[in-house]
Write an enzyme that holds these catalytic residues in place. Structure first.
Site, PDB file in Angstrom:
ATOM      1  N   TYR A 268      -8.877   6.668  15.708  1.00  0.00           N
ATOM      2  CA  TYR A 268      -7.521   6.293  15.295  1.00  0.00           C
ATOM      3  C   TYR A 268      -7.459   6.050  13.783  1.00  0.00           C
ATOM      4  CZ  TYR A 268      -3.514   3.613  14.033  1.00  0.00           C
ATOM      5  OH  TYR A 268      -2.408   3.187  13.369  1.00  0.00           O
TER       6      TYR A 268
ATOM      7  N   TRP B  90       0.825  -1.219   0.000  1.00  0.00           N
ATOM      8  CA  TRP B  90       0.000   0.000   0.000  1.00  0.00           C
ATOM      9  C   TRP B  90       0.858   1.269   0.000  1.00  0.00           C
ATOM     10  CZ3 TRP B  90      -0.249  -3.858   3.724  1.00  0.00           C
ATOM     11  CH2 TRP B  90       0.402  -3.599   4.913  1.00  0.00           C
TER      12      TRP B  90
ATOM     13  N   CYS C 292      18.516   1.220  20.998  1.00  0.00           N
ATOM     14  CA  CYS C 292      18.780   2.663  21.118  1.00  0.00           C
ATOM     15  C   CYS C 292      20.024   3.081  20.330  1.00  0.00           C
ATOM     16  CB  CYS C 292      18.921   3.035  22.587  1.00  0.00           C
ATOM     17  SG  CYS C 292      17.420   2.664  23.512  1.00  0.00           S
TER      18      CYS C 292
ATOM     19  N   ASP D 242      -1.016   4.897  17.808  1.00  0.00           N
ATOM     20  CA  ASP D 242      -1.271   3.489  18.131  1.00  0.00           C
ATOM     21  C   ASP D 242      -0.276   3.051  19.217  1.00  0.00           C
ATOM     22  OD1 ASP D 242       1.155   3.245  16.867  1.00  0.00           O
ATOM     23  OD2 ASP D 242       0.502   1.797  15.360  1.00  0.00           O
TER      24      ASP D 242
ATOM     25  N   CYS E 275      12.296   0.786  18.309  1.00  0.00           N
ATOM     26  CA  CYS E 275      11.936   1.030  19.706  1.00  0.00           C
ATOM     27  C   CYS E 275      10.918  -0.033  20.120  1.00  0.00           C
ATOM     28  CB  CYS E 275      11.342   2.442  19.844  1.00  0.00           C
ATOM     29  SG  CYS E 275      11.227   3.001  21.540  1.00  0.00           S
TER      30      CYS E 275
ATOM     31  N   CYS F 108      19.118   4.014  16.863  1.00  0.00           N
ATOM     32  CA  CYS F 108      17.891   4.814  16.753  1.00  0.00           C
ATOM     33  C   CYS F 108      18.204   6.253  16.324  1.00  0.00           C
ATOM     34  CB  CYS F 108      17.175   4.815  18.095  1.00  0.00           C
ATOM     35  SG  CYS F 108      15.695   5.832  18.094  1.00  0.00           S
TER      36      CYS F 108
ATOM     37  N   GLU G  14      -5.166  -0.589   7.044  1.00  0.00           N
ATOM     38  CA  GLU G  14      -5.382  -0.174   8.431  1.00  0.00           C
ATOM     39  C   GLU G  14      -6.353  -1.107   9.140  1.00  0.00           C
ATOM     40  OE1 GLU G  14      -3.988   1.930  10.481  1.00  0.00           O
ATOM     41  OE2 GLU G  14      -2.551   2.567   8.962  1.00  0.00           O
TER      42      GLU G  14
HETATM   43 FE1  SF4 Z   1      13.281   4.272  21.791  1.00  0.00          FE
HETATM   44 FE2  SF4 Z   1      15.110   5.414  20.299  1.00  0.00          FE
HETATM   45 FE3  SF4 Z   1      14.595   6.417  22.686  1.00  0.00          FE
HETATM   46 FE4  SF4 Z   1      15.844   4.093  22.466  1.00  0.00          FE
HETATM   47  S1  SF4 Z   1      16.606   6.056  21.802  1.00  0.00           S
HETATM   48  S2  SF4 Z   1      14.137   4.564  23.823  1.00  0.00           S
HETATM   49  S3  SF4 Z   1      14.883   3.233  20.667  1.00  0.00           S
HETATM   50  S4  SF4 Z   1      13.189   6.330  20.965  1.00  0.00           S
END
Ligand code: SF4
Length: 349
Positions: free
Chosen positions: A121, A25, A201, A139, A194, A204, A38
């Site tokens: 939502y 999609w 992290c 969500d 996450c 991220c 969705e």
């Molecule tokens: Fe989540 Fe990124 Fe924060 Fe780690 S650094 S807690 S993965 S948002």
């Protein structure tokens, strides 16, 4: 780190550009495809929903073809996805769009929310993803990312928390041209990076701005509401039939069943204890018991046990008032007790 007041949406959009999953999609962002995806993804994992999406859109590629399908066909195609109400809603939605909107999904959020089967939502997700409008679908994935990003300790989910997140994200949605990308990037980051138990992290794009920034801290968020423990409770109540009438008393004006009337009653956590206590209180083991039954309340699983006891003594009931049987219907009795009294009293009066 101080509480973040800005969201680094450009970093997130750059990440999304390079890491977004290739999903059918996302090729054209046709509103029809976005609605189907969705609805299929509610309560269903991506890996499960994907083949259903492919088969569904091959069989019914647009609103017109779906609107002319039968309910049996639609349910057959949905078989295995669960929550079949979603399939019925999609069929109904297609019929309304064809019959009342000329076969075109309205792009206006106020009109979308009026359509059958679309809640707040889904409406926000369609507005942002299908129509690239300022709308913020929150969500579970998004809620997790933002509660970690802000170290938000509000018990989640809650309206209060969602309002805070909307306030944080609104400037980003307004300032970017790529609103559909931002809405999806939030969800994608929650799904891929996450994650609930193993947030990555170190890879991220938000790490430098995130107030958690490490898995050890991140897994403490979102702070979940703990479910209240359901406690067992036995309510043993006895209609004592004396020459003076039936002794009743009014419950306190706070707590359960405030100010309602009840006969002699014992409440404990076990049926055996309750029976023994009430027999001791009435100094009689001649109580005629009716079958017990169970009702569940928010915090209690209540076993109700009703008894009848003809008795000539009246001096045991110091804090009670006496009523004749035909006066009971005028009293505000505890509802369950009133119901069982009406069911069984004819056997004893
Ligand atoms: Fe989540 Fe990124 Fe924060 Fe780690 S650094 S807690 S993965 S948002």
């Amino acid at each position: 780190m101080a509480e973040p007041t800005e969201f680094p949406h450009i970093k997130l959009l750059n990440w999304f550009k390079h890491h977004a999953r290739s999903l059918p999609w996302r090729k054209e962002y046709r509103p029809y495809d976005i609605v189907m995806s969705e609805m299929m993804l509610q309560q269903t994992q991506m890996v499960t929903a994907l083949p259903y999406f492919e088969r569904w859109t091959q069989r019914w590629p647009n609103w017109e073809s779906l609107a002319s399908a039968s309910e049996d066909e639609v349910l057959g195609m949905w078989e295995g996805l669960g929550y079949y109400q979603r399939a019925r809603r999609l069929l109904k939605l297609a019929q309304v769009i064809v019959n009342e909107h000329g076969g075109t999904l309205p792009s206006n959020e106020a009109q979308l929310i009026q359509l059958p089967g679309l809640g707040p939502y889904t409406t926000a997700a369609i507005s942002a993803i299908a129509f690239n409008q300022v709308a913020f679908p929150i969500d579970g994935n998004v809620r997790r990312v933002l509660s970690r990003f802000c170290s938000d300790a509000t018990l989640s989910p809650s309206r209060l928390q969602d309002e805070r997140f909307e306030k944080l994200m609104l400037p980003s949605f307004k300032s970017t041209q790529n609103k559909r990308g931002l809405a999806q990037a939030m969800m994608e980051l929650g799904a891929l990076v996450c994650s609930p138990k193993k947030p990555q992290c170190d890879t991220c794009p938000l790490q430098r701005d995130c107030s958690c920034a490490s898995p050890e801290k991140a897994i403490l968020f979102p702070v979940k509401k703990t479910k209240a423990k359901i406690k067992p409770l036995t309510v043993c109540y006895v209609w004592v039939l004396t020459p003076k009438g039936i002794p009743l008393r009014q419950r306190p004006n706070n707590g359960r069943f405030p100010s309602q009337w009840e006969p002699v009653v014992i409440e404990t956590d076990s049926e055996k204890n309750a029976t023994e206590h009430i027999e001791g209180k009435l100094r009689s083991s001649d109580i005629i018991w009716k079958p017990t039954f169970i009702r569940n309340f928010t915090q209690f699983k209540v076993t109700w046990k009703e008894g009848f006891l003809p008795m000539s003594k009246t001096n045991l009931f110091k804090n009670y008032e006496f009523f004749q049987p035909d006066e009971l219907k005028k009293l505000n009795l505890v509802p369950v007790m009133a119901k069982t009294w009406n069911l069984h009293q004819a056997e004893f009066i």
